[in-house]
Design a protein around this motif. Structure first.
Motif, short mmCIF file in Angstrom:
data_model
loop_
_atom_site.label_atom_id
_atom_site.label_comp_id
_atom_site.label_asym_id
_atom_site.label_seq_id
_atom_site.Cartn_x
_atom_site.Cartn_y
_atom_site.Cartn_z
N SER A 51 0.96 -1.16 0.02
CA SER A 51 -0.15 -0.20 0.02
C SER A 51 1.08 1.34 -0.05
O SER A 51 0.41 2.32 -0.10
CB SER A 51 -0.75 -0.09 1.19
N TYR A 101 -1.55 1.12 -6.05
CA TYR A 101 -1.75 0.22 -5.19
C TYR A 101 -3.26 -0.14 -5.54
O TYR A 101 -4.22 0.74 -5.79
CB TYR A 101 -1.71 0.69 -3.75
N SER A 104 -6.47 -3.47 -4.73
CA SER A 104 -6.75 -4.60 -4.01
C SER A 104 -8.31 -5.17 -4.53
O SER A 104 -8.97 -4.29 -5.10
CB SER A 104 -6.81 -4.66 -2.52
N GLU A 162 -4.09 -8.17 -3.54
CA GLU A 162 -3.43 -6.84 -3.56
C GLU A 162 -2.17 -6.91 -4.44
O GLU A 162 -1.57 -7.73 -4.53
CB GLU A 162 -3.08 -6.47 -2.30
N TRP A 163 -2.11 -5.73 -5.17
CA TRP A 163 -0.77 -5.31 -6.00
C TRP A 163 -0.45 -4.06 -5.93
O TRP A 163 -1.22 -3.05 -5.80
CB TRP A 163 -1.40 -5.82 -7.33
N SER A 184 -5.20 -3.83 -13.18
CA SER A 184 -6.39 -3.97 -12.34
C SER A 184 -7.39 -4.71 -13.25
O SER A 184 -8.33 -5.61 -12.80
CB SER A 184 -6.94 -2.89 -11.86
N HIS A 218 -10.31 -0.96 -6.25
CA HIS A 218 -8.98 -0.50 -6.69
C HIS A 218 -8.59 0.67 -6.54
O HIS A 218 -9.39 1.74 -6.61
CB HIS A 218 -8.95 -0.86 -8.23
N ASN A 232 -4.27 2.57 1.30
CA ASN A 232 -5.17 1.28 1.76
C ASN A 232 -4.24 0.24 2.54
O ASN A 232 -3.54 -0.42 1.77
CB ASN A 232 -5.79 0.47 0.51
#
Length: 526
Positions: free
Chosen positions: A108, A113, A115, A479-480, A499, A515, A525
């Motif tokens: 995050s 970021y 998720s 998450e990314w 995403s 997202h 986040n």
């Protein structure tokens, strides 16, 4: 100290400084005449500037591109680029073979970021989510590495954009190639000049040049075997405009080119459109008129016969000319004066040129006799007549008066010293023959440098991490985060694309998802 000096020399800042210094050092080459291009102009400059000229020559300002100081900058830049490129290439090779960096503990905190939560009924495990994410990223050109696959928090690290650094290396390596190509051209190339009168033939040999400037590694066998004949030279002047009447519009030299074992081929030479023969280029550098004269000496023999090159000084082709007749008997003869293609006479009785076309061609000359100074072998400028050791025959200030000749007229010289006849008029073209064996290499490497620069500017170096885990209620949490190396304004669109790919892969229905882009929403986040 040596290590410190090498570090400073091979730094990027030093390379850029030397590149700028090389550009500044090249400026005198455009401000002062250069011997390799036109040695006669340098000689005239030294004659016209007897005080400043020798000092400029001491500092090699007439030979800028072969001077000691220019060569020193050139070699330092060469060494700096080599010392800069090799370590970076080794480092980049190691980086390409290494795995993407470990997954950060808190994604995050990355600039981009996102998720999402995949419902439990989708049957997606954390490990399957990471493996599918790895496949998606690999299809987008990322180099991926799945780690911690047997734990409850597996992740994948991905990286792409290595071509950015490759482009940077190609750019700097190509600069070295350009320097090497220029050095080869200067070492083994040559430049020569020749004034060619209509009907004359030039053979590409050392004795065929009026002036010749070879590289230090030049040998005579590097001369391309060919010959050129100037069949016709045409100039088109403006005859319609009232403001630019008489200005030249076009120059065309029709030439017969002969190469060994091939028939003569007629080609056209124009300004900025050179002839390419073998590895040599022939450029059109100038033009003018060459009055054809016949000079008989005091014994009645023909001592000189043929065209004499006249050097134009203005738009009306008012041209200065010098004739030296060392074979005249009993005394050597010399003539100096000017030629007017269309002669007019003012109210003061002084002739002037009114048009560049030969509608009323006339010669106005003074004549001299005595020792021309050619017998002792000392080099002399063919376009300058030293009258300090000569005796006047014809002069406007003498009772004999100056020589004034219209076409096909003859003038007898005083004291039975001979005669001069104006037989006709032809044109000439001043040619520059240039051979540069490094030009192809310079073209290739400069093109590679531009391609490498484009890659380094427009390709982004990016890293992506995706982590998955299983919630207590059975949902799979994904998450990314994305990180760019340097500034990358395309990082946010890339995050949105990733995403969408992940959402389309697992959330075919509009299920719970999230997202968040920090750059867009400014939300952390955790």
């Amino acid at each position: 100290m040596l290590r410190w000096a090498w570090t400073q020399l091979t730094s990027m800042r030093t390379a850029l400084f030397l590149l700028l210094l090389l550009a500044v050092a090249a400026v005198p080459g455009s401000l002062f005449p250069q011997r390799p291009a036109n040695p006669a102009v340098v000689t005239q400059y030294l004659t016209d500037n007897p005080e400043v000229g020798p000092w400029l020559d001491r500092f090699q300002l007439f030979d800028v591109y072969s001077s000691v100081w220019f060569s020193a900058i050139y070699l330092l830049l060469f060494l700096s680029l080599i010392g800069c490129v090799i370590p970076r290439a080794i480092q980049h090779y190691k980086a390409m073979r290494s795995q993407p960096p470990r997954t950060p503990r808190r994604l995050s905190r990355l600039p981009e970021y996102g998720s999402m939560a995949v419902p439990a009924e989708a049957g997606l495990s954390a490990r399957s989510a990471v493996e599918e994410a790895a496949r998606l990223l690999k299809r987008r050109g990322y180099r991926v590495n799945v780690r911690d696959a047997d734990t409850d928090r597996p992740s994948v690290g991905a990286e792409r954009g290595f071509a950015k650094e490759i482009g940077n290396l190609v750019f700097h390596t190509s600069l070295i190639g350009v320097l090497v190509s220029v050095a080869i051209g200067g070492q083994f190339g040559y430049t020569g000049q020749r004034v060619l009168v209509e009907g004359e033939t030039f053979v590409n040999s050392l004795i065929g040049y009026d002036s010749f400037n070879p590289g230090t590694g030049f040998t005579e066998d590097r001369l391309d075997p060919f010959s050129l004949t100037l069949d016709k030279f045409e100039v088109v002047f403006d005859r319609e405009s009232t403001t630019h009447y008489g200005q030249p519009l076009d120059f065309t030299a029709t030439m017969s080119v002969r190469e060994p074992g091939q028939p003569a081929e007629q080609q056209v030479l124009k300004v900025n459109h050179p002839l390419t023969i073998g590895g040599s280029n022939v450029y059109l550098m100038g033009n003018g008129y060459a009055p054809v004269v016949t000079i008989r000496d005091g014994e009645g023999n023909i001592a000189h016969q043929g065209p004499v090159v006249a050097i134009p000084n203005d738009g009306a082709y008012t041209s200065t000319m010098v004739i030296k007749v060392p074979d005249a008997k009993p005394e050597q003869l010399g003539f100096v004066g000017f030629f007017l293609p269309t002669a007019m006479e003012g109210e003061d009785g002084v002739a002037y040129g009114s048009d560049p076309d030969p509608m009323n061609p006339r010669l106005y000359l003074n004549s001299y006799y005595g020792d021309l100074g050619l017998d002792n072998g000392d080099p002399k400028n063919v376009f300058v007549l030293d009258t300090s050791n000569l005796t006047v025959l014809n002069d406007r200030n003498q009772d004999s008066g100056g020589i004034e000749l219209a076409a096909y007229e003859t003038k007898e010289l005083p004291n039975g010293m001979g005669s001069i006849t104006f037989d006709g008029l032809v044109r000439y073209a001043a040619l520059d023959i240039h051979h540069d064996p490094g030009k192809l290499g310079a073209l290739v490497f400069s093109s590679l440098a531009m391609a490498g620069l484009g890659a380094s500017l427009f390709i982004g170096r990016r890293r992506v991490w995706v982590r998955a885990g299983t919630h207590d209620d059975g949902r799979t949490m994904v998450e990314w985060g994305l990180l760019a190396r340097g500034e990358d304004h395309r990082l946010a669109p890339e995050a949105a694309t990733i995403s969408k790919l992940l959402r389309d892969q697992w959330l075919t229905d509009a299920g719970p998802q999230a997202h968040n882009s920090k750059s867009a929403a400014g939300v952390d986040n955790s």
